[in-house]
Design a protein around this motif. Structure first.
Motif, PDB file in Angstrom:
ATOM      1  N   GLU A 105       0.819  -1.214   0.000  1.00  0.00           N
ATOM      2  CA  GLU A 105       0.000   0.000   0.000  1.00  0.00           C
ATOM      3  C   GLU A 105       0.852   1.263   0.000  1.00  0.00           C
ATOM      4  O   GLU A 105       0.450   2.299  -0.518  1.00  0.00           O
ATOM      5  N   ARG A 106       2.044   1.157   0.549  1.00  0.00           N
ATOM      6  CA  ARG A 106       2.933   2.310   0.665  1.00  0.00           C
ATOM      7  C   ARG A 106       3.833   2.478  -0.549  1.00  0.00           C
ATOM      8  O   ARG A 106       4.176   3.601  -0.931  1.00  0.00           O
ATOM      9  N   ALA A 107       4.220   1.383  -1.177  1.00  0.00           N
ATOM     10  CA  ALA A 107       5.266   1.410  -2.193  1.00  0.00           C
ATOM     11  C   ALA A 107       4.751   1.857  -3.560  1.00  0.00           C
ATOM     12  O   ALA A 107       3.591   1.640  -3.920  1.00  0.00           O
ATOM     13  N   THR A 108       5.656   2.453  -4.325  1.00  0.00           N
ATOM     14  CA  THR A 108       5.386   2.764  -5.730  1.00  0.00           C
ATOM     15  C   THR A 108       6.178   1.846  -6.663  1.00  0.00           C
ATOM     16  O   THR A 108       5.823   1.691  -7.820  1.00  0.00           O
ATOM     17  N   VAL A 109       7.248   1.273  -6.134  1.00  0.00           N
ATOM     18  CA  VAL A 109       8.039   0.280  -6.860  1.00  0.00           C
ATOM     19  C   VAL A 109       8.039  -1.004  -6.055  1.00  0.00           C
ATOM     20  O   VAL A 109       8.380  -1.003  -4.867  1.00  0.00           O
ATOM     21  N   HIS A 110       7.644  -2.094  -6.674  1.00  0.00           N
ATOM     22  CA  HIS A 110       7.553  -3.386  -6.008  1.00  0.00           C
ATOM     23  C   HIS A 110       8.562  -4.335  -6.658  1.00  0.00           C
ATOM     24  O   HIS A 110       8.496  -4.570  -7.872  1.00  0.00           O
ATOM     25  N   VAL A 111       9.474  -4.865  -5.871  1.00  0.00           N
ATOM     26  CA  VAL A 111      10.526  -5.731  -6.391  1.00  0.00           C
ATOM     27  C   VAL A 111      10.358  -7.121  -5.774  1.00  0.00           C
ATOM     28  O   VAL A 111      10.457  -7.287  -4.554  1.00  0.00           O
ATOM     29  N   VAL A 112      10.095  -8.103  -6.623  1.00  0.00           N
ATOM     30  CA  VAL A 112       9.799  -9.463  -6.152  1.00  0.00           C
ATOM     31  C   VAL A 112      11.023 -10.345  -6.374  1.00  0.00           C
ATOM     32  O   VAL A 112      11.459 -10.540  -7.513  1.00  0.00           O
ATOM     33  N   ILE A 113      11.567 -10.885  -5.286  1.00  0.00           N
ATOM     34  CA  ILE A 113      12.747 -11.743  -5.377  1.00  0.00           C
ATOM     35  C   ILE A 113      12.615 -12.848  -4.328  1.00  0.00           C
ATOM     36  O   ILE A 113      13.297 -12.862  -3.307  1.00  0.00           O
ATOM     37  N   VAL A 114      11.692 -13.753  -4.596  1.00  0.00           N
ATOM     38  CA  VAL A 114      11.361 -14.828  -3.665  1.00  0.00           C
ATOM     39  C   VAL A 114      11.758 -16.173  -4.272  1.00  0.00           C
ATOM     40  O   VAL A 114      11.979 -16.284  -5.480  1.00  0.00           O
ATOM     41  N   PRO A 115      11.851 -17.229  -3.457  1.00  0.00           N
ATOM     42  CA  PRO A 115      12.231 -18.542  -3.989  1.00  0.00           C
ATOM     43  C   PRO A 115      11.209 -19.075  -4.986  1.00  0.00           C
ATOM     44  O   PRO A 115      10.004 -18.969  -4.786  1.00  0.00           O
ATOM     45  N   THR A 116      11.714 -19.646  -6.063  1.00  0.00           N
ATOM     46  CA  THR A 116      10.871 -20.320  -7.051  1.00  0.00           C
ATOM     47  C   THR A 116      11.495 -21.688  -7.345  1.00  0.00           C
ATOM     48  O   THR A 116      12.178 -21.858  -8.362  1.00  0.00           O
ATOM     49  N   PRO A 117      11.283 -22.653  -6.471  1.00  0.00           N
ATOM     50  CA  PRO A 117      11.890 -23.980  -6.630  1.00  0.00           C
ATOM     51  C   PRO A 117      11.120 -24.839  -7.621  1.00  0.00           C
ATOM     52  O   PRO A 117      10.246 -24.342  -8.351  1.00  0.00           O
ATOM     53  N   GLY A 287      28.995 -33.865  -9.487  1.00  0.00           N
ATOM     54  CA  GLY A 287      27.591 -33.525  -9.660  1.00  0.00           C
ATOM     55  C   GLY A 287      27.377 -32.032  -9.683  1.00  0.00           C
ATOM     56  O   GLY A 287      28.302 -31.254  -9.441  1.00  0.00           O
ATOM     57  N   VAL A 288      26.163 -31.618  -9.991  1.00  0.00           N
ATOM     58  CA  VAL A 288      25.795 -30.213 -10.113  1.00  0.00           C
ATOM     59  C   VAL A 288      24.718 -29.894  -9.084  1.00  0.00           C
ATOM     60  O   VAL A 288      23.708 -30.600  -9.010  1.00  0.00           O
ATOM     61  N   GLY A 289      24.927 -28.848  -8.291  1.00  0.00           N
ATOM     62  CA  GLY A 289      23.945 -28.513  -7.261  1.00  0.00           C
ATOM     63  C   GLY A 289      23.505 -27.067  -7.321  1.00  0.00           C
ATOM     64  O   GLY A 289      23.794 -26.338  -8.269  1.00  0.00           O
ATOM     65  N   GLY A 290      22.803 -26.654  -6.280  1.00  0.00           N
ATOM     66  CA  GLY A 290      22.319 -25.292  -6.181  1.00  0.00           C
ATOM     67  C   GLY A 290      20.875 -25.163  -6.631  1.00  0.00           C
ATOM     68  O   GLY A 290      20.259 -26.117  -7.093  1.00  0.00           O
ATOM     69  N   HIS A 291      20.347 -23.949  -6.500  1.00  0.00           N
ATOM     70  CA  HIS A 291      18.942 -23.707  -6.826  1.00  0.00           C
ATOM     71  C   HIS A 291      18.779 -23.110  -8.211  1.00  0.00           C
ATOM     72  O   HIS A 291      17.698 -22.621  -8.555  1.00  0.00           O
ATOM     73  N   TYR A 352      26.555 -27.242  -1.759  1.00  0.00           N
ATOM     74  CA  TYR A 352      26.667 -27.506  -3.192  1.00  0.00           C
ATOM     75  C   TYR A 352      27.894 -26.866  -3.822  1.00  0.00           C
ATOM     76  O   TYR A 352      28.331 -27.270  -4.904  1.00  0.00           O
ATOM     77  N   ARG A 353      28.490 -25.851  -3.154  1.00  0.00           N
ATOM     78  CA  ARG A 353      29.751 -25.313  -3.639  1.00  0.00           C
ATOM     79  C   ARG A 353      30.535 -24.714  -2.484  1.00  0.00           C
ATOM     80  O   ARG A 353      29.969 -24.423  -1.429  1.00  0.00           O
ATOM     81  N   PRO A 354      31.849 -24.542  -2.671  1.00  0.00           N
ATOM     82  CA  PRO A 354      32.692 -24.091  -1.559  1.00  0.00           C
ATOM     83  C   PRO A 354      32.306 -22.718  -1.025  1.00  0.00           C
ATOM     84  O   PRO A 354      31.952 -21.817  -1.787  1.00  0.00           O
ATOM     85  N   GLY A 355      32.388 -22.574   0.286  1.00  0.00           N
ATOM     86  CA  GLY A 355      32.222 -21.284   0.924  1.00  0.00           C
ATOM     87  C   GLY A 355      30.804 -20.768   0.986  1.00  0.00           C
ATOM     88  O   GLY A 355      30.581 -19.626   1.389  1.00  0.00           O
ATOM     89  N   VAL A 356      29.834 -21.603   0.616  1.00  0.00           N
ATOM     90  CA  VAL A 356      28.436 -21.177   0.583  1.00  0.00           C
ATOM     91  C   VAL A 356      27.614 -22.095   1.468  1.00  0.00           C
ATOM     92  O   VAL A 356      27.650 -23.312   1.320  1.00  0.00           O
ATOM     93  N   LYS A 357      26.844 -21.503   2.363  1.00  0.00           N
ATOM     94  CA  LYS A 357      26.011 -22.276   3.284  1.00  0.00           C
ATOM     95  C   LYS A 357      24.672 -22.582   2.626  1.00  0.00           C
ATOM     96  O   LYS A 357      23.632 -22.054   2.991  1.00  0.00           O
ATOM     97  N   GLU A 358      24.708 -23.464   1.641  1.00  0.00           N
ATOM     98  CA  GLU A 358      23.524 -23.780   0.860  1.00  0.00           C
ATOM     99  C   GLU A 358      23.600 -25.231   0.418  1.00  0.00           C
ATOM    100  O   GLU A 358      24.615 -25.665  -0.134  1.00  0.00           O
ATOM    101  N   THR A 359      22.519 -25.971   0.643  1.00  0.00           N
ATOM    102  CA  THR A 359      22.528 -27.404   0.325  1.00  0.00           C
ATOM    103  C   THR A 359      21.478 -27.793  -0.717  1.00  0.00           C
ATOM    104  O   THR A 359      21.346 -28.984  -1.018  1.00  0.00           O
TER     105      THR A 359
END
Length: 455
Positions: A105-117, A287-291, A352-359
């Protein structure tokens, strides 16, 4: 329904000149809502806060919202982000909320960046996206603009976003803007990527949407802004980047499985081949990982009737590499007269890759499953993860300090974290080593490297 009125600072107006639009954007007159404060959303929100307008970040996780409002950063491993968050919050340029409708209701610019698995049936899961768009529609006003940064199937902005906004807001499609502006960032370098490592791609559902996106992202990035024909083309750009990598990694992986049959070091051959400027062979691995890469082919295949045998085969090849790796472990143990059944196999690296806390989609998951199916007692260590997360993959968790005392029969390198450089290999007795990433060098034990063979 009460018809909404235009909010101050709205940017979508085809009658406004370029100079007037530029003045509004440069003057940071927009009020921005960023929906999703995850690994890419929070960095994006801080950049918007510094370059476009005051920002309210939206997230369903109350702990994330509380953290941001304290000026803290809940994302690990992003250089400069803690300081940037603290500065933006301290300057009252960034705050967070769980109330998406109030933010809309407040915003004039809406930026959507949510998970899409993707779902277990390999279909794109846009349920979170749909929920956010419902909230945006609740607060949408004439002149507002909606930018989608998260990855979606081609045609989503045209066929799903705009119709939903029209239906739920009571506005007509020519009263607000919508554009796809794909994030082109990697974990560990988000701020650098957002602000200019690569050109920014934008595509609007109409000319005015594209114009607004071009001006806004001209402030967000220090690099060029590439305006493509429409939102669907921009959606495809993001996916094509991942498909290129998936197919080429699959080629490298398939070649890597031929090292023994050909009797050569495939990695050496590929490196030499790559001295030709038209050859860009990647490196094989476990193997190949990540989202991103493992999911993007399904975003395309779900939207087309035309057969896509290359995309499907690439996925099959890359998905087969954990099983191939487990088979190498079994064979190498057998070469030494040891059955894999009852053997202790230590997996180095679960993210799934070095230095990243993501599985997400990590190849360590199916590798552990396959090793256990073959009868191995599987252990794993990862400096980025807690014991509970490691256990969730079916492996016995070990700390780095315990690795030297674990007495494994075999060790598999899946994700070469820097912390593994300190592993004392001379403490292992007659161990089988399989290097899935060609990172070990001479460790004093015979090693089988995927793509290179046994040394």
């Amino acid at each position: 329904m009460t018809r909404p009125t235009t909010k101050p600072g709205s940017l979508y107006d085809a009658d406004r000149s370029d100079e007037e639009l530029r003045a509004l954007v440069d003057g940071r007159n927009a009020s921005v809502a960023v929906y999703g404060l995850g690994k890419m959303g929070l960095p994006l929100a801080t950049v918007y806060a510094g370059r476009v307008g005051d920002v309210v970040g939206v997230d369903v996780d109350e702990s994330v919202v509380d953290s941001v409002n304290r000026g803290d950063c809940h994302i690990d491993g992003e250089p400069g982000l803690p300081e940037t968050v603290a500065e933006a919050v301290g300057n009252d340029a960034l705050r967070a909320t769980t109330d998406a409708r109030a933010a809309a209701e407040r915003a004039t610019v809406h930026v959507v960046i949510v998970p899409t698995p993707i779902t277990h049936t390999k279909e794109p899961d846009l349920s979170i996206f749909d929920t956010v768009i419902e909230s945006v529609a609740h607060g949408l006003s004439p002149g507002d603009t909606v930018f989608v940064e998260c990855t979606v199937p081609p045609g989503t902005c045209r066929d799903r976003l705009v119709p939903t906004l029209v239906d739920r807001s009571g506005l007509s499609a020519d009263e607000f803007g919508a554009a796809f502006c794909p994030e082109r960032t990697s974990s560990g370098r988000a701020l650098e990527d957002i602000t200019g490592a690569y050109p920014k791609v934008v595509g609007g559902v109409d000319d005015e949407s594209a114009r607004v996106a071009e001006f806004v992202y001209g402030n967000v990035t220090d690099n060029d802004v590439i305006r493509v024909s429409d939102a669907t083309t921009a959606e495809a750009v993001k996916l094509f980047e991942g498909l290129y990598r998936d197919v080429n990694i699959a080629l490298a992986n398939e070649l890597g499985t031929l090292a023994d049959d050909l009797g050569i070091d495939v990695r050496e051959a590929a490196d030499a081949a790559n001295t030709q400027p038209f050859c860009h062979l990647h490196s094989p691995g476990a193997g190949v990982g990540g989202h991103c890469i493992p999911w993007y082919p399904y975003f395309v295949m779900s939207r087309v009737d035309t057969p896509t045998p290359l995309l499907r085969t690439a996925r099959e090849v890359n998905d087969s590499m954990p099983s191939f790796t487990a088979g190498i472990v079994e064979r190498e143990l057998a070469e030494r007269g040891t059955s894999i059944e009852g053997s202790r196999v230590l997996v180095l690296g679960v993210t799934y890759r070095p230095g990243v806390k993501e599985t997400r989609a990590t190849p360590a998951g199916p590798l552990i499953t396959d090793l256990k199916r073959r009868g191995a007692e599987t252990l794993a260590t990862d400096p980025m993860l807690d014991d509970e997360t490691i256990s969730s993959f079916g492996a016995e968790p070990l700390s780095l300090a315990e690795v030297g005392r674990s007495d494994p029969d075999a060790v598999v390198v899946v994700t070469p974290h820097e912390a593994f450089d300190g592993v004392e290999w001379d403490g292992f007795d007659d161990v089988v080593v399989v290097d899935g990433r060609d990172t070990l060098g001479d460790i004093g034990h015979p090693t089988y490297t995927i793509g290179s063979g046994r040394n």
